[in-house]
Design a protein around this motif. Sequence first.
Motif, PDB file in Angstrom:
ATOM      1  N   HIS A 284      -2.132  12.217  -5.104  1.00 18.94           N
ATOM      2  CA  HIS A 284      -2.136  11.323  -4.357  1.00 18.94           C
ATOM      3  C   HIS A 284      -1.850  12.636  -2.787  1.00 18.94           C
ATOM      4  O   HIS A 284      -2.451  13.006  -2.226  1.00 18.94           O
ATOM      5  CB  HIS A 284      -1.542  10.068  -4.617  1.00 18.94           C
ATOM      6  N   GLU A 285      -0.773  13.603  -3.392  1.00 16.93           N
ATOM      7  CA  GLU A 285      -0.262  14.704  -2.279  1.00 16.93           C
ATOM      8  C   GLU A 285      -1.791  15.768  -2.166  1.00 16.93           C
ATOM      9  O   GLU A 285      -2.048  16.221  -1.058  1.00 16.93           O
ATOM     10  CB  GLU A 285       1.017  15.019  -2.722  1.00 16.93           C
TER      11      GLU A 285
ATOM     12  N   ALA B 234       1.573  14.144   5.399  1.00 17.80           N
ATOM     13  CA  ALA B 234       0.565  12.518   5.039  1.00 17.80           C
ATOM     14  C   ALA B 234       1.797  12.589   4.115  1.00 17.80           C
ATOM     15  O   ALA B 234       1.985  13.512   2.977  1.00 17.80           O
ATOM     16  CB  ALA B 234      -0.477  12.648   4.305  1.00 17.80           C
ATOM     17  N   THR B 235       2.480  11.533   3.813  1.00 18.70           N
ATOM     18  CA  THR B 235       3.489  11.236   2.997  1.00 18.70           C
ATOM     19  C   THR B 235       3.033  10.286   1.466  1.00 18.70           C
ATOM     20  O   THR B 235       1.662  10.199   2.103  1.00 18.70           O
ATOM     21  CB  THR B 235       4.962  10.882   3.235  1.00 18.70           C
ATOM     22  N   ALA B 236       3.841  10.119   0.554  1.00 16.85           N
ATOM     23  CA  ALA B 236       3.198   9.340  -0.679  1.00 16.85           C
ATOM     24  C   ALA B 236       4.155   7.325   0.037  1.00 16.85           C
ATOM     25  O   ALA B 236       3.300   6.654   0.062  1.00 16.85           O
ATOM     26  CB  ALA B 236       3.142   9.973  -1.784  1.00 16.85           C
TER      27      ALA B 236
ATOM     28  N   GLU C  74      -4.573   7.479   3.406  1.00 15.56           N
ATOM     29  CA  GLU C  74      -3.603   7.425   2.237  1.00 15.56           C
ATOM     30  C   GLU C  74      -4.190   6.352   1.321  1.00 15.56           C
ATOM     31  O   GLU C  74      -4.549   7.172  -0.306  1.00 15.56           O
ATOM     32  CB  GLU C  74      -2.558   6.002   2.328  1.00 15.56           C
TER      33      GLU C  74
ATOM     34  N   HIS D 234      -4.567  14.251  -0.631  1.00 11.28           N
ATOM     35  CA  HIS D 234      -4.960  14.619   0.663  1.00 11.28           C
ATOM     36  C   HIS D 234      -4.727  16.061   1.939  1.00 11.28           C
ATOM     37  O   HIS D 234      -5.648  15.971   2.593  1.00 11.28           O
ATOM     38  CB  HIS D 234      -3.246  14.612   1.220  1.00 11.28           C
TER      39      HIS D 234
ATOM     40  N   HIS E 160      -0.572   3.648   5.136  1.00 12.05           N
ATOM     41  CA  HIS E 160      -0.491   3.477   3.864  1.00 12.05           C
ATOM     42  C   HIS E 160      -0.569   1.382   3.724  1.00 12.05           C
ATOM     43  O   HIS E 160       0.088   1.220   4.657  1.00 12.05           O
ATOM     44  CB  HIS E 160       0.778   3.260   3.194  1.00 12.05           C
TER      45      HIS E 160
HETATM   46 ZN   LIG Z   1      -0.129   9.934   1.871  1.00 14.05          ZN
END
Ligand SMILES: [Zn+2]
Length: 701
Positions: free
Chosen positions: A540-541, A12-14, A601, A544, A663
């Motif tokens: 945020h990360e 999972a990315t930002a 997200e 997750h 997102h």
């Molecule tokens: Zn993310």
Amino acid sequence: MRTVVALAPLVATAALLACAETPPPPAPTPTAPPPSAASSAPSAESQLPSIETDSLDPKVDPCDDFYSYACGGWLAAHPIPPDRATLGRGSALYEQNLVALRTILEHDAAGQGGNDPYARKLGDYYTVCMDEKRAEDRASLDRELARVDAVKDAKALAREVAHVSTLGTASPDGAPLLGWGVTPDYKDATKEDFTLWQSGLGLPDRDYYFDDAAKPDPHKKEVREAYERHVAAMLELSGETPARAKKDAATVLAFETKLAAASVKNVDLRDPTNQYHWVDRAWLEAEAPGFAWKEYLAALGAPELQGLNVAQPDFVKVAAKLVGKTPMADVRAYLRWWVLHTTARALGAKFVDEDFHYQQTLGGAKELAPRWKRCVREIDHDMGEALDVPFVRDVLGDVGKVRAKGMVMRVLDAMRDNIGQLAWMDDATKAAALQKVTAITPKIGYPDHWRNYDALDFGGGSYLDAVAGATVFEAHRQLAKLGKPVDRTEWELPPSTVDAYYRASQNDITFFTGILQPPFFGGHATRAIEYGAIATIMGHEITHGFDDEGRKFDAAGNNRDWWTSSIAAAFESRADCLRDQYGAYTVLDGVHVNGKLTAGENIADLGGMKLAWRAFQAARAEQIDPTPFAVPEEKQFFIGYAQAWCRNLRPEALHTMVSTDPHSPPQYRVDGVLSNTPDFARVFACKEGSQMAPAKRCEVW
Ligand SMILES: [Zn+2]
């Protein structure tokens, strides 16, 4: 991205460079203004340290719409360059990175790469990519098309499906018929699995193939029609007559529509039970007949498998049956299309232009990015851990790495404190959650050990051959992991990436050098701006690991339920609050944010804000910043947060984003989060009941 190098489902990315930028080759102009240049001089009263007063829109009430207040000036001053679908703070930074990487490649190509062990290889790759005339030579493409035409039986067909899946450029996504990869086992994260998952679609998502009678979406229909025209146009360019190309395009659409019907919806893929089904090797022939599995796996270069993860078994069954009963000529048409689709960006100008023309329906860019940008992106994707070595030294270095690590540790501390204080959680679940936080491995800037590219072979000499060589290299690198313990030191994206990610199976968080730069980090950014812009992404990360998906994995990265059932129910009802909140946002005429697709997200955004705020307050308590601020530090923090997300999107890109991207659109990443943050309302003195200080707030972590 090719399937073999696609991020596994649990990454999972930002998304400062979100997915919506992928369809049209993300490639803004090099003239994007240096992000914080205008705002650094601390002398004049109107030029406060690092607060970009020019980026604000003072006409907007911050308690009404903070995103427009914080970003209005920036958005007006930064129209989207013609070769881009979107332009935001992150992508403007990426533009700078591309320019820096280009300089490295030009030196390498000119034989001035110094001691860099891969300077020659990088220089050769850049040279062949930049050679527009040579790209017109069709020999490599004709060879690939002849291979498809030579397919006469089921075994040859399976071998060709495997071959085409290791052929293409970094984008677009997917592979014909099936996706495959090597990923940590969901139940035993120390071992690597060969994984098969659903793929084979040229459109961005399964939903594009169908008309939803209940919720008609004219945009998706337009894209689908444009796609069919595009398939025909590409086949015609490859040498088919117009009539044949049109007929084959209809065949391709019909074939893909059947695959789409068997595909699990993107919302449902968030559930790990839709990503993992361990089966014996014999399962393939027994349960998914119609496809020559033995030949397929051998052609990929897979070792003898005892078992494998069939991520979506129903899809694999349907795909095998479909390919078995479809006339061979039709499957060849589908494969010819996939050869063209996956290699388009490495072909001659007519193919590149036609591909771009179709991509415009997804992103809306007005112009194709200049060739050098497309080349830098491809090479960075394929050899990033060679190309980016001088880049990370210049941009971050060891000093920056240590400083960023200190900030991550503070945010991890904030997560521990926060969990300890959660009223809705029982002690047993808290203990397991704390254990998971403590086990998170932070990775900062760039890897400790760089990847070895010695075995990368560019083959016959065309750009298509070079790209295929890079893809085969990556496929073999993945397959070589089988039978070995999971390498937890690996990085999945190049260090220049303007992004960060969390990986559930490794329980690690990674922040790339690309994002650890001004205006987010370092340069003239004040402490408050850094905490607002970057510590929120760190939070945020971390969050997750505890979102709707991540919470189903334990400290060791195994898919295991460590929740007391009543506490799990409390979590879900808190998550539902956010699902409802975001699902009510309308971004385009009648199109809503998908509250379920974006749940993870949004949970991470809100958690990230809370953790960064705590960490910021802890830093302030330890040390007072003596700078005389005209804007109080607490306000700077929130402005720093919002301004990290300023982003202009073309309507086409916004449509694609809402349909496919987990997102939320930038405005809601800001307003959605801050309207749930009581400290924000206090700092900006927002009246209870205003847009940014609603009576009802959501809170998950
Ligand atoms: Zn993310």
